[in-house]
Design a protein around this motif. Structure first.
Motif, PDB file in Angstrom:
ATOM      1  N   ASP A  20       0.836  -1.206   0.000  1.00  0.00           N
ATOM      2  CA  ASP A  20       0.000   0.000   0.000  1.00  0.00           C
ATOM      3  C   ASP A  20       0.873   1.260   0.000  1.00  0.00           C
ATOM      4  O   ASP A  20       1.187   1.817   1.047  1.00  0.00           O
ATOM      5  N   TRP A  21       1.237   1.711  -1.188  1.00  0.00           N
ATOM      6  CA  TRP A  21       2.016   2.936  -1.345  1.00  0.00           C
ATOM      7  C   TRP A  21       1.115   4.157  -1.531  1.00  0.00           C
ATOM      8  O   TRP A  21       1.599   5.289  -1.494  1.00  0.00           O
ATOM      9  N   ASN A  22      -0.164   3.932  -1.712  1.00  0.00           N
ATOM     10  CA  ASN A  22      -1.069   5.014  -2.076  1.00  0.00           C
ATOM     11  C   ASN A  22      -1.135   6.087  -0.983  1.00  0.00           C
ATOM     12  O   ASN A  22      -1.409   5.813   0.190  1.00  0.00           O
ATOM     13  N   GLY A  23      -0.859   7.334  -1.390  1.00  0.00           N
ATOM     14  CA  GLY A  23      -0.927   8.456  -0.470  1.00  0.00           C
ATOM     15  C   GLY A  23       0.259   8.591   0.466  1.00  0.00           C
ATOM     16  O   GLY A  23       0.286   9.517   1.294  1.00  0.00           O
ATOM     17  N   LEU A  24       1.245   7.701   0.374  1.00  0.00           N
ATOM     18  CA  LEU A  24       2.438   7.812   1.218  1.00  0.00           C
ATOM     19  C   LEU A  24       3.132   9.146   0.946  1.00  0.00           C
ATOM     20  O   LEU A  24       3.397   9.493  -0.201  1.00  0.00           O
ATOM     21  N   ALA A  47       2.084   7.338  -4.566  1.00  0.00           N
ATOM     22  CA  ALA A  47       2.582   8.131  -3.446  1.00  0.00           C
ATOM     23  C   ALA A  47       2.400   9.620  -3.719  1.00  0.00           C
ATOM     24  O   ALA A  47       2.282  10.054  -4.876  1.00  0.00           O
ATOM     25  N   ASP A  48       2.408  10.395  -2.633  1.00  0.00           N
ATOM     26  CA  ASP A  48       2.329  11.860  -2.708  1.00  0.00           C
ATOM     27  C   ASP A  48       3.758  12.367  -2.584  1.00  0.00           C
ATOM     28  O   ASP A  48       4.380  12.249  -1.527  1.00  0.00           O
ATOM     29  N   VAL A  49       4.313  12.955  -3.654  1.00  0.00           N
ATOM     30  CA  VAL A  49       5.750  13.201  -3.752  1.00  0.00           C
ATOM     31  C   VAL A  49       6.065  14.679  -3.904  1.00  0.00           C
ATOM     32  O   VAL A  49       5.446  15.377  -4.714  1.00  0.00           O
ATOM     33  N   GLY A  71       2.667  13.914 -12.234  1.00  0.00           N
ATOM     34  CA  GLY A  71       1.907  13.832 -11.004  1.00  0.00           C
ATOM     35  C   GLY A  71       2.619  14.145  -9.715  1.00  0.00           C
ATOM     36  O   GLY A  71       2.043  13.979  -8.632  1.00  0.00           O
ATOM     37  N   VAL A  72       3.876  14.600  -9.773  1.00  0.00           N
ATOM     38  CA  VAL A  72       4.560  15.026  -8.560  1.00  0.00           C
ATOM     39  C   VAL A  72       3.856  16.252  -7.991  1.00  0.00           C
ATOM     40  O   VAL A  72       3.521  17.187  -8.734  1.00  0.00           O
ATOM     41  N   SER A  73       3.625  16.265  -6.682  1.00  0.00           N
ATOM     42  CA  SER A  73       2.865  17.361  -6.061  1.00  0.00           C
ATOM     43  C   SER A  73       3.569  18.700  -6.189  1.00  0.00           C
ATOM     44  O   SER A  73       2.951  19.722  -6.479  1.00  0.00           O
ATOM     45  N   ASP A  74       4.893  18.685  -5.964  1.00  0.00           N
ATOM     46  CA  ASP A  74       5.635  19.945  -6.052  1.00  0.00           C
ATOM     47  C   ASP A  74       7.099  19.642  -6.273  1.00  0.00           C
ATOM     48  O   ASP A  74       7.604  18.584  -5.860  1.00  0.00           O
ATOM     49  N   VAL A  75       7.790  20.556  -6.926  1.00  0.00           N
ATOM     50  CA  VAL A  75       9.238  20.486  -7.099  1.00  0.00           C
ATOM     51  C   VAL A  75       9.817  21.800  -6.608  1.00  0.00           C
ATOM     52  O   VAL A  75       9.470  22.871  -7.126  1.00  0.00           O
ATOM     53  N   LEU A  76      10.687  21.720  -5.602  1.00  0.00           N
ATOM     54  CA  LEU A  76      11.270  22.903  -4.983  1.00  0.00           C
ATOM     55  C   LEU A  76      12.728  22.999  -5.397  1.00  0.00           C
ATOM     56  O   LEU A  76      13.566  22.206  -4.946  1.00  0.00           O
ATOM     57  N   LEU A  77      13.036  23.955  -6.257  1.00  0.00           N
ATOM     58  CA  LEU A  77      14.405  24.141  -6.750  1.00  0.00           C
ATOM     59  C   LEU A  77      15.017  25.377  -6.111  1.00  0.00           C
ATOM     60  O   LEU A  77      14.353  26.398  -5.942  1.00  0.00           O
ATOM     61  N   GLY A  78      16.314  25.270  -5.785  1.00  0.00           N
ATOM     62  CA  GLY A  78      17.019  26.388  -5.165  1.00  0.00           C
ATOM     63  C   GLY A  78      17.672  25.950  -3.867  1.00  0.00           C
ATOM     64  O   GLY A  78      17.132  25.120  -3.127  1.00  0.00           O
ATOM     65  N   ALA A  79      18.836  26.515  -3.574  1.00  0.00           N
ATOM     66  CA  ALA A  79      19.615  26.112  -2.411  1.00  0.00           C
ATOM     67  C   ALA A  79      18.840  26.274  -1.109  1.00  0.00           C
ATOM     68  O   ALA A  79      19.014  25.487  -0.163  1.00  0.00           O
TER      69      ALA A  79
END
Length: 521
Positions: A20-24, A47-49, A71-79
């Motif tokens: 069960d990886w759903n929503g992890l 999964a929620d990534v 489908g990745v929830s967010d990508v945060l780029l920057g130091a």
């Protein structure tokens, strides 16, 4: 995270694709090859990534856009985003999957560890996903060592394929192991090249057979000490089921096997470039032989291959790698004939003792993959008189032993790299009569690092052109110009492959520039 701790019962139960990886809630640290593959896989699992990376270059932004589409929830780029552990969907992460290059002391990872959040590498994730309903999982053969990993996994892959098995070399060799796990056809056997970084973040692997080829000082800056580096290398043997393969000519690998916590019934199998004892593979006359995986190993040996089967010559380190590969595949049931066939059909990869040109009596060799002293020594000892192009990011290692042992074969040393102080000191101490020529940043045009602190390909190419020109001036008939840096590339080049390609291109330009004055090509 404010000191919160996480219940790991759910992640402990995630031991198959069908779990069960759903929503992890998962944070993926790094958007490079392994990080991208991990994020893509986790989204497929439901999964929620959230992905975090300090990079802000165009390639990273393009990857971020792709991950958001899948489908990745967010990508945060920057130091600034790599300095703390983000929440996922307004909740604490339940898992962090890190790219292997991220150090344990990195703030985001340190925060996860402090909160008790499990930290896996992509290899650990792949091991848990290998079990999938309706599909027989591939057997894993795992390989580590300071040097020779890529050659060994390539040879093992070739031997396995020669035996008729569907096999692939994956991991640090270039193909992410998760991509192989997701292959719709599946594999019979995967041969994994594992770095000390990947092993650090691996916890539950239980391979069929494993090997540590050798160990020498490397990556001390990442592990904090040589002892830490050795401890992570030794993890290769944990839970091995059939054969824990060691180098009989490297006492450290023998100790690793002796101290390893393996599955009951697992055998210790040695390899040597000399005549083998019982339960070992080795060399007798001009033959590679097996006294481990045969019934009558006390009084006989099985012929595996001949030294003549190596297309480009049987250098000692290559023979050792082939014996290690043979031990792994023999543990998987491969017959002797397939070992020989695999050696004959194996083609070495680029940037490892790669012949680039032979021009005007001078041989030009690219060994950009020699990113530490131990690897560079394997190259240096193969040639009698060398103009050595060396230097780069030293990773906290010392060069005294390397220089002292190889001083007699050095005609001239051409230094590249942003900081050559350690190598220069060793040369002056142990090879004081060898001329040193420097091709450093600031001595050629365009030497400005990019915004990530890594020199762009143009500036690196200028350094390499200067190095090749200096080497050409110093070289004479019968000499070898060897580019074996004994250091990492990231101070001036994005990777060892970029560095090697810059050398190849600089040699090509030099030879073409000389061609009008002579008929020799």
């Amino acid at each position: 995270m404010g000191g919160r701790t996480v219940n790991t019962a759910r992640t402990d139960s995630l031991t198959s694709w069908d779990a069960d990886w759903n929503g992890l809630r998962v944070v993926v640290a790094g958007i490079g090859v392994s990080g991208f593959s991990a994020a893509d896989t986790l989204v497929e699992l439901g999964a929620d990534v959230v992905v975090v990376d300090a990079a802000t270059d165009d390639e990273s932004r393009a990857k971020a856009d792709t991950l958001k589409i899948v489908g990745v929830s967010d990508v945060l780029l920057g130091a600034e985003h790599a300095q703390s552990l983000p929440d996922v969907s307004a909740g604490a992460p339940q898992l962090v999957v890190t790219s292997p290059g991220w150090k344990p002391a990195q703030p985001l990872l340190a925060a996860a560890a402090s909160a008790g959040i499990p930290i896996w590498g992509d290899v650990e994730l792949a091991w848990r996903l290998r079990n999938r309903q309706g599909r027989k999982p591939a057997e894993w053969l795992t390989v580590t060592g300071t040097n020779g990993k890529t050659t060994t996994v390539g040879l093992a892959e070739s031997m396995l394929q020669a035996s008729g098995l569907r096999a692939a070399a994956v991991g640090n060799v270039g193909t992410p192991v998760l991509d192989a796990i997701r292959d719709p056809e599946g594999f019979d056997v995967l041969v994994l090249e594992l770095s000390s970084f990947q092993l650090h973040w691996s916890h539950t692997l239980s391979p069929l057979a494993s090997v540590c080829l050798n160990v020498a000082e490397d990556h001390v800056d990442w592990h904090g000490s040589y002892a830490g580096y050795l401890a992570d290398k030794a993890k290769i043997y944990a839970n091995t089921r059939v054969a824990a393969v060691y180098n009989d000519e490297d006492a450290a690998t023998q100790r690793m096997v002796a101290e390893a916590d393996v599955v009951e019934g697992c055998r210790a199998i040695g390899f040597t470039t000399s005549s083998p004892d019982i339960s070992m593979l080795g060399v007798v006359d001009d033959l590679l032989v097996d006294r481990a995986f045969i019934e009558d190993r006390h009084t006989s040996a099985a012929e595996l291959a001949a030294l003549g089967d190596f297309e480009h010559g049987a250098a000692r380190h290559l023979v050792a790698n082939a014996l290690a590969a043979a031990a792994l595949v023999r543990a998987a049931g491969v017959e002797p004939g397939a070992v020989a066939a695999g050696i004959r059909t194996y083609r070495p990869g680029e940037h490892r003792i790669q012949l680039v040109a032979h021009y005007a009596g001078v041989t030009w060799v690219n060994d950009s993959k020699a990113t530490n002293p131990h690897a560079a020594e394997a190259s240096l000892e193969a040639f009698k008189q060398v103009i050595w192009i060396a230097g780069g990011l030293p990773k906290g290692v010392e060069y005294d032993d390397l220089v002292a042992r190889n001083a007699p074969r050095l005609k001239t040393v051409v230094l590249i790299g942003a900081d050559t102080s350690r190598l220069k000191t060793a040369l002056r101490r142990h090879a004081p009569d060898v001329p040193i020529i420097e091709a450093l940043p600031g001595e050629t045009e365009g030497e400005q690092p990019d915004t990530n602190g890594v020199a762009g390909s143009a500036s690196g190419s200028n350094v390499m052109s200067a190095a090749v020109a200096a080497a050409a001036d110093a070289a004479g008939d019968g000499d070898t110009v060897l580019m074996a840096p004994a250091a990492a590339s990231m101070d001036q080049f994005p990777s060892y492959a970029h560095r090697g390609n810059a050398f190849i291109e600089a040699v090509r330009e030099y030879v073409e520039g000389q061609a009008p004055t002579t008929k020799e090509l």
